[in-house]
Design an enzyme around this catalytic site. Structure first.
Site, PDB file in Angstrom:
ATOM      1  N   THR A  14       0.799  -1.293   0.149  1.00 23.77           N
ATOM      2  CA  THR A  14      -0.024  -0.153  -0.052  1.00 23.77           C
ATOM      3  C   THR A  14       0.789   1.346   0.045  1.00 23.77           C
ATOM      4  O   THR A  14       2.178   1.250   0.147  1.00 23.77           O
ATOM      5  CB  THR A  14      -1.024   0.014   1.210  1.00 23.77           C
ATOM      6  OG1 THR A  14      -0.143   0.237   2.512  1.00 23.77           O
ATOM      7  CG2 THR A  14      -1.916  -0.904   1.134  1.00 23.77           C
ATOM      8  N   ASP A  15       0.114   2.515  -0.298  1.00 23.48           N
ATOM      9  CA  ASP A  15       0.593   3.608  -0.180  1.00 23.48           C
ATOM     10  C   ASP A  15       0.442   4.321   1.056  1.00 23.48           C
ATOM     11  O   ASP A  15      -0.044   3.787   1.931  1.00 23.48           O
ATOM     12  CB  ASP A  15       0.460   4.495  -1.301  1.00 23.48           C
ATOM     13  CG  ASP A  15      -1.176   4.898  -1.537  1.00 23.48           C
ATOM     14  OD1 ASP A  15      -1.721   4.835  -0.365  1.00 23.48           O
ATOM     15  OD2 ASP A  15      -1.371   5.366  -2.651  1.00 23.48           O
ATOM     16  N   ALA A  16       0.806   5.701   1.131  1.00 26.44           N
ATOM     17  CA  ALA A  16       0.843   6.252   2.536  1.00 26.44           C
ATOM     18  C   ALA A  16      -0.898   6.611   2.781  1.00 26.44           C
ATOM     19  O   ALA A  16      -1.092   7.029   3.993  1.00 26.44           O
ATOM     20  CB  ALA A  16       1.275   7.689   2.364  1.00 26.44           C
ATOM     21  N   TYR A  17      -1.621   6.515   1.797  1.00 27.02           N
ATOM     22  CA  TYR A  17      -2.936   6.482   2.107  1.00 27.02           C
ATOM     23  C   TYR A  17      -3.742   5.188   2.448  1.00 27.02           C
ATOM     24  O   TYR A  17      -5.133   5.206   2.610  1.00 27.02           O
ATOM     25  CB  TYR A  17      -3.695   7.324   0.797  1.00 27.02           C
ATOM     26  CG  TYR A  17      -3.310   8.501   0.442  1.00 27.02           C
ATOM     27  CD1 TYR A  17      -3.419   9.575   1.367  1.00 27.02           C
ATOM     28  CD2 TYR A  17      -2.332   8.671  -0.430  1.00 27.02           C
ATOM     29  CE1 TYR A  17      -2.785  10.896   0.666  1.00 27.02           C
ATOM     30  CE2 TYR A  17      -1.783   9.785  -0.624  1.00 27.02           C
ATOM     31  CZ  TYR A  17      -1.890  10.832  -0.008  1.00 27.02           C
ATOM     32  OH  TYR A  17      -1.497  12.226  -0.528  1.00 27.02           O
ATOM     33  N   VAL A  19      -4.296   2.719   0.348  1.00 25.03           N
ATOM     34  CA  VAL A  19      -4.625   1.845  -0.862  1.00 25.03           C
ATOM     35  C   VAL A  19      -3.425   1.173  -1.603  1.00 25.03           C
ATOM     36  O   VAL A  19      -2.209   1.752  -1.337  1.00 25.03           O
ATOM     37  CB  VAL A  19      -5.419   2.878  -1.817  1.00 25.03           C
ATOM     38  CG1 VAL A  19      -6.567   3.499  -0.995  1.00 25.03           C
ATOM     39  CG2 VAL A  19      -4.570   3.858  -2.236  1.00 25.03           C
TER      40      VAL A  19
END
Length: 135
Positions: A14-17, A19
C-alpha cells in the site's frame, strides 16, 4: 485456459493512504502470467535455456477502484490474442469476496532471443503453448 489465484494485500503493498500502490498490481499480474505458463507446462527458466525471453512490450491498465489493506484479491489471467511475434494477456483483479473489479488490463509480450533481438515468428514451443492455453 484461465489461471486464478488469491492474494492478500499487505502493508508493504500500500501507499501512504492505505490503498494499494499501482506497482503492486503489476507485480501480481506478472505472477499470474508466470503461473499461467507453468500451469500449461512451460517454465520461463526452460524457455530462457532455449534462448527465448518474453519481455513486456505494452501494458494497458484501467484502474476501476482502489484495493485496500488486508483485502483478499482474486487475480485472473487469460491469453486473449496472439500474433506471429506476440501474445496478449487479459488480466483482471477483483475483490475475492464480493467480486468488485479493481483492475482490467491487457499485457502484450513479445518473443526475443536472450540477447534482445526479436524473433521473426514465435518459436514452436510458444506456438504449442498458445494452442494449449487457448483450449
Amino acid at each position: 485456459m484461465k489461471h486464478e489465484f488469491e492474494q492478500k494485500v499487505f502493508y508493504s503493498d500500500t501507499d501512504a493512504y492505505g490503498v494499494v500502490w499501482h506497482g503492486s498490481y503489476l507485480r501480481w499480474m506478472e505472477m499470474g502470467r508466470v503461473e499461467l505458463c507453468e500451469k500449461a507446462g512451460y517454465s520461463l527458466t526452460k524457455l530462457f535455456e532455449d534462448d527465448v525471453t518474453l519481455p513486456v512490450a505494452e501494458i494497458n491498465v484501467r484502474y476501476k477502484s482502489p484495493a485496500k489493506l488486508e483485502e483478499n484479491l482474486l487475480i485472473e489471467t487469460t491469453l486473449i490474442e496472439s500474433t506471429k511475434i506476440s501474445m496478449t494477456f487479459g488480466q483482471k483483479i477483483y475483490n475475492a469476496e464480493n467480486k468488485k473489479l479493481h483492475i482490467d488490463a491487457k499485457v502484450k509480450v513479445v518473443a526475443t532471443h536472450n540477447d534482445g533481438n526479436l524473433y521473426r515468428s514465435l518459436p514452436q514451443d510458444l506456438v504449442n503453448f498458445i494452442e494449449k492455453v487457448k483450449e
